[in-house]
Design a protein around this motif. Structure first.
Motif, PDB file in Angstrom:
ATOM      1  N   TYR A   6       0.851  -1.178   0.000  1.00  0.00           N
ATOM      2  CA  TYR A   6       0.000   0.000   0.000  1.00  0.00           C
ATOM      3  C   TYR A   6       0.892   1.235   0.000  1.00  0.00           C
ATOM      4  CZ  TYR A   6      -4.004  -2.936   1.008  1.00  0.00           C
ATOM      5  OH  TYR A   6      -4.985  -3.884   0.933  1.00  0.00           O
ATOM      6  N   ILE A   7       0.473   2.245  -0.700  1.00  0.00           N
ATOM      7  CA  ILE A   7       1.258   3.470  -0.784  1.00  0.00           C
ATOM      8  C   ILE A   7       1.477   4.064   0.600  1.00  0.00           C
ATOM      9  CG2 ILE A   7       1.262   5.846  -1.643  1.00  0.00           C
ATOM     10  CD1 ILE A   7       0.049   4.822  -4.213  1.00  0.00           C
ATOM     11  N   SER A   8       0.481   3.939   1.461  1.00  0.00           N
ATOM     12  CA  SER A   8       0.640   4.464   2.825  1.00  0.00           C
ATOM     13  C   SER A   8       1.812   3.785   3.532  1.00  0.00           C
ATOM     14  CB  SER A   8      -0.646   4.282   3.626  1.00  0.00           C
ATOM     15  OG  SER A   8      -0.998   2.907   3.697  1.00  0.00           O
ATOM     16  N   GLU A   9       2.030   2.498   3.293  1.00  0.00           N
ATOM     17  CA  GLU A   9       3.179   1.797   3.881  1.00  0.00           C
ATOM     18  C   GLU A   9       4.481   2.313   3.289  1.00  0.00           C
ATOM     19  OE1 GLU A   9       2.805  -2.466   3.491  1.00  0.00           O
ATOM     20  OE2 GLU A   9       0.729  -2.423   4.170  1.00  0.00           O
ATOM     21  N   LEU A  10       4.500   2.510   1.973  1.00  0.00           N
ATOM     22  CA  LEU A  10       5.723   2.980   1.314  1.00  0.00           C
ATOM     23  C   LEU A  10       6.072   4.402   1.742  1.00  0.00           C
ATOM     24  CD1 LEU A  10       5.125   1.570  -2.283  1.00  0.00           C
ATOM     25  CD2 LEU A  10       6.610   0.634  -0.503  1.00  0.00           C
ATOM     26  N   ALA A  16       8.765   6.815   9.479  1.00  0.00           N
ATOM     27  CA  ALA A  16       9.000   6.071  10.716  1.00  0.00           C
ATOM     28  C   ALA A  16      10.495   5.905  10.966  1.00  0.00           C
ATOM     29  CB  ALA A  16       8.315   4.710  10.648  1.00  0.00           C
ATOM     30  N   ALA A  17      11.257   5.683   9.896  1.00  0.00           N
ATOM     31  CA  ALA A  17      12.710   5.542  10.031  1.00  0.00           C
ATOM     32  C   ALA A  17      13.340   6.840  10.536  1.00  0.00           C
ATOM     33  CB  ALA A  17      13.329   5.140   8.695  1.00  0.00           C
ATOM     34  N   VAL A 123     -10.603   3.805  -3.083  1.00  0.00           N
ATOM     35  CA  VAL A 123      -9.663   2.877  -3.681  1.00  0.00           C
ATOM     36  C   VAL A 123      -8.331   3.061  -2.983  1.00  0.00           C
ATOM     37  CG1 VAL A 123      -8.426   2.273  -5.789  1.00  0.00           C
ATOM     38  CG2 VAL A 123     -10.826   2.929  -5.909  1.00  0.00           C
ATOM     39  N   GLN A 124      -7.773   1.957  -2.491  1.00  0.00           N
ATOM     40  CA  GLN A 124      -6.443   2.010  -1.901  1.00  0.00           C
ATOM     41  C   GLN A 124      -5.464   1.525  -2.960  1.00  0.00           C
ATOM     42  OE1 GLN A 124      -6.461  -0.238   1.724  1.00  0.00           O
ATOM     43  NE2 GLN A 124      -7.168   1.522   2.875  1.00  0.00           N
ATOM     44  N   LEU A 125      -4.485   2.350  -3.242  1.00  0.00           N
ATOM     45  CA  LEU A 125      -3.528   2.009  -4.277  1.00  0.00           C
ATOM     46  C   LEU A 125      -2.350   1.255  -3.703  1.00  0.00           C
ATOM     47  CD1 LEU A 125      -3.467   5.374  -6.244  1.00  0.00           C
ATOM     48  CD2 LEU A 125      -4.700   3.295  -6.816  1.00  0.00           C
ATOM     49  N   LYS A 126      -1.870   0.306  -4.477  1.00  0.00           N
ATOM     50  CA  LYS A 126      -0.645  -0.396  -4.140  1.00  0.00           C
ATOM     51  C   LYS A 126       0.402   0.027  -5.167  1.00  0.00           C
ATOM     52  CE  LYS A 126      -2.089  -4.485  -1.637  1.00  0.00           C
ATOM     53  NZ  LYS A 126      -1.978  -5.953  -1.579  1.00  0.00           N
ATOM     54  N   ALA A 127       1.671  -0.072  -4.753  1.00  0.00           N
ATOM     55  CA  ALA A 127       2.745   0.347  -5.648  1.00  0.00           C
ATOM     56  C   ALA A 127       4.000  -0.440  -5.322  1.00  0.00           C
ATOM     57  CB  ALA A 127       3.004   1.847  -5.497  1.00  0.00           C
ATOM     58  N   ILE A 128       4.941  -0.350  -6.214  1.00  0.00           N
ATOM     59  CA  ILE A 128       6.276  -0.890  -5.992  1.00  0.00           C
ATOM     60  C   ILE A 128       7.278   0.217  -6.320  1.00  0.00           C
ATOM     61  CG2 ILE A 128       5.676  -3.302  -6.458  1.00  0.00           C
ATOM     62  CD1 ILE A 128       6.823  -2.919  -9.284  1.00  0.00           C
ATOM     63  N   PHE A 129       8.485   0.092  -5.771  1.00  0.00           N
ATOM     64  CA  PHE A 129       9.523   1.040  -6.122  1.00  0.00           C
ATOM     65  C   PHE A 129       9.912   0.793  -7.573  1.00  0.00           C
ATOM     66  CE2 PHE A 129      10.149   0.690  -1.498  1.00  0.00           C
ATOM     67  CZ  PHE A 129       9.990   2.019  -1.176  1.00  0.00           C
ATOM     68  N   ALA A 130      10.125   1.860  -8.316  1.00  0.00           N
ATOM     69  CA  ALA A 130      10.435   1.717  -9.731  1.00  0.00           C
ATOM     70  C   ALA A 130      11.363   2.836 -10.169  1.00  0.00           C
ATOM     71  CB  ALA A 130       9.148   1.759 -10.547  1.00  0.00           C
ATOM     72  N   LYS A 131      11.939   2.653 -11.334  1.00  0.00           N
ATOM     73  CA  LYS A 131      12.764   3.714 -11.902  1.00  0.00           C
ATOM     74  C   LYS A 131      11.857   4.801 -12.448  1.00  0.00           C
ATOM     75  CE  LYS A 131      16.761   1.051 -13.318  1.00  0.00           C
ATOM     76  NZ  LYS A 131      17.616   0.657 -14.436  1.00  0.00           N
ATOM     77  N   LYS A 132      12.359   6.025 -12.411  1.00  0.00           N
ATOM     78  CA  LYS A 132      11.613   7.151 -12.955  1.00  0.00           C
ATOM     79  C   LYS A 132      11.523   6.977 -14.475  1.00  0.00           C
ATOM     80  CE  LYS A 132      11.426  12.122 -12.455  1.00  0.00           C
ATOM     81  NZ  LYS A 132      12.041  13.261 -11.804  1.00  0.00           N
ATOM     82  N   PRO A 133      10.332   7.182 -15.034  1.00  0.00           N
ATOM     83  CA  PRO A 133      10.216   7.025 -16.486  1.00  0.00           C
ATOM     84  C   PRO A 133      11.074   8.045 -17.215  1.00  0.00           C
ATOM     85  CG  PRO A 133       8.135   7.783 -15.526  1.00  0.00           C
ATOM     86  CD  PRO A 133       9.096   7.564 -14.405  1.00  0.00           C
TER      87      PRO A 133
END
Length: 177
Positions: A6-10, A16-17, A123-133
């Motif tokens: 979830y984007i909120s986690e990312l 938090a860190a 709608v809750q969005l999920k995502a992954i880390f990715a390279k910038k287009p």
């Protein structure tokens, strides 16, 4: 395999860190004060750090009548050395996300203070880390990415009110001798 989150986690993880890092820095400052500024047992559980560690030296001073005398000065070590204390002065988080797997979120339970919006299903969005287009790409594919900028700048923090008060008390006690 990379699992979408979830984007909120990312977004929350780096925040938090930062909070955890501030806690670690505060503990390191407290340990420094305890180890450098006090004599006595360093692992006291009751919070008694022992006796203030003083630096004592003597010097020659001229009295009002022109004669000299030896003066002795004793000051708490913590008043003359810098206490290492850092804080996150500014945080700017930067990473790229690729949106994946939108999920419908359940309707809020109970009476909502938002009135008509109580039955809203978002709608809750999920995502992954990715390279910038790459903007120079001639691809006609639409990319659903979101950018966040992260930059951490550390700075010497101001002394806490309690530390200033402690140093003033120690200074006053020294003048009373």
């Amino acid at each position: 395999m990379i699992t979408p989150r979830y984007i909120s986690e990312l977004l929350g993880a780096p925040m938090a860190a930062i909070v955890q890092a501030e806690g670690i820095a505060a503990r390191a400052t407290a340990d420094f004060i305890k180890e450098v500024g006090f004599t006595g047992v360093s692992d006291n559980i009751d919070g008694d750090y022992g006796t203030i560690r003083n630096v004592t030296f003597s010097y020659e001073r001229i009295k009002a009548d022109g004669n000299t005398e030896i003066a002795i000065l004793s000051v708490p070590l913590l008043t003359i050395i810098p206490i290492p204390s850092i804080q996150v002065a500014e945080a700017e988080i930067e990473f790229d996300l690729a949106m994946t797997q939108p999920e419908a979120s359940p309707a809020p339970k109970g009476n909502s203070k938002l009135g008509n919006l109580s039955a809203y299903k978002g709608v809750q969005l999920k995502a992954i880390f990715a390279k910038k287009p790459n903007p120079s790409s001639n691809s006609t594919v639409t990319s659903a990415t979101s950018n966040m900028n992260v930059k951490i700048r550390l700075a010497q923090s101001e002394l806490s009110v309690g530390m200033v008060q402690l140093l003033n008390i120690l200074d006053s006690a020294n003048k009373e001798k």
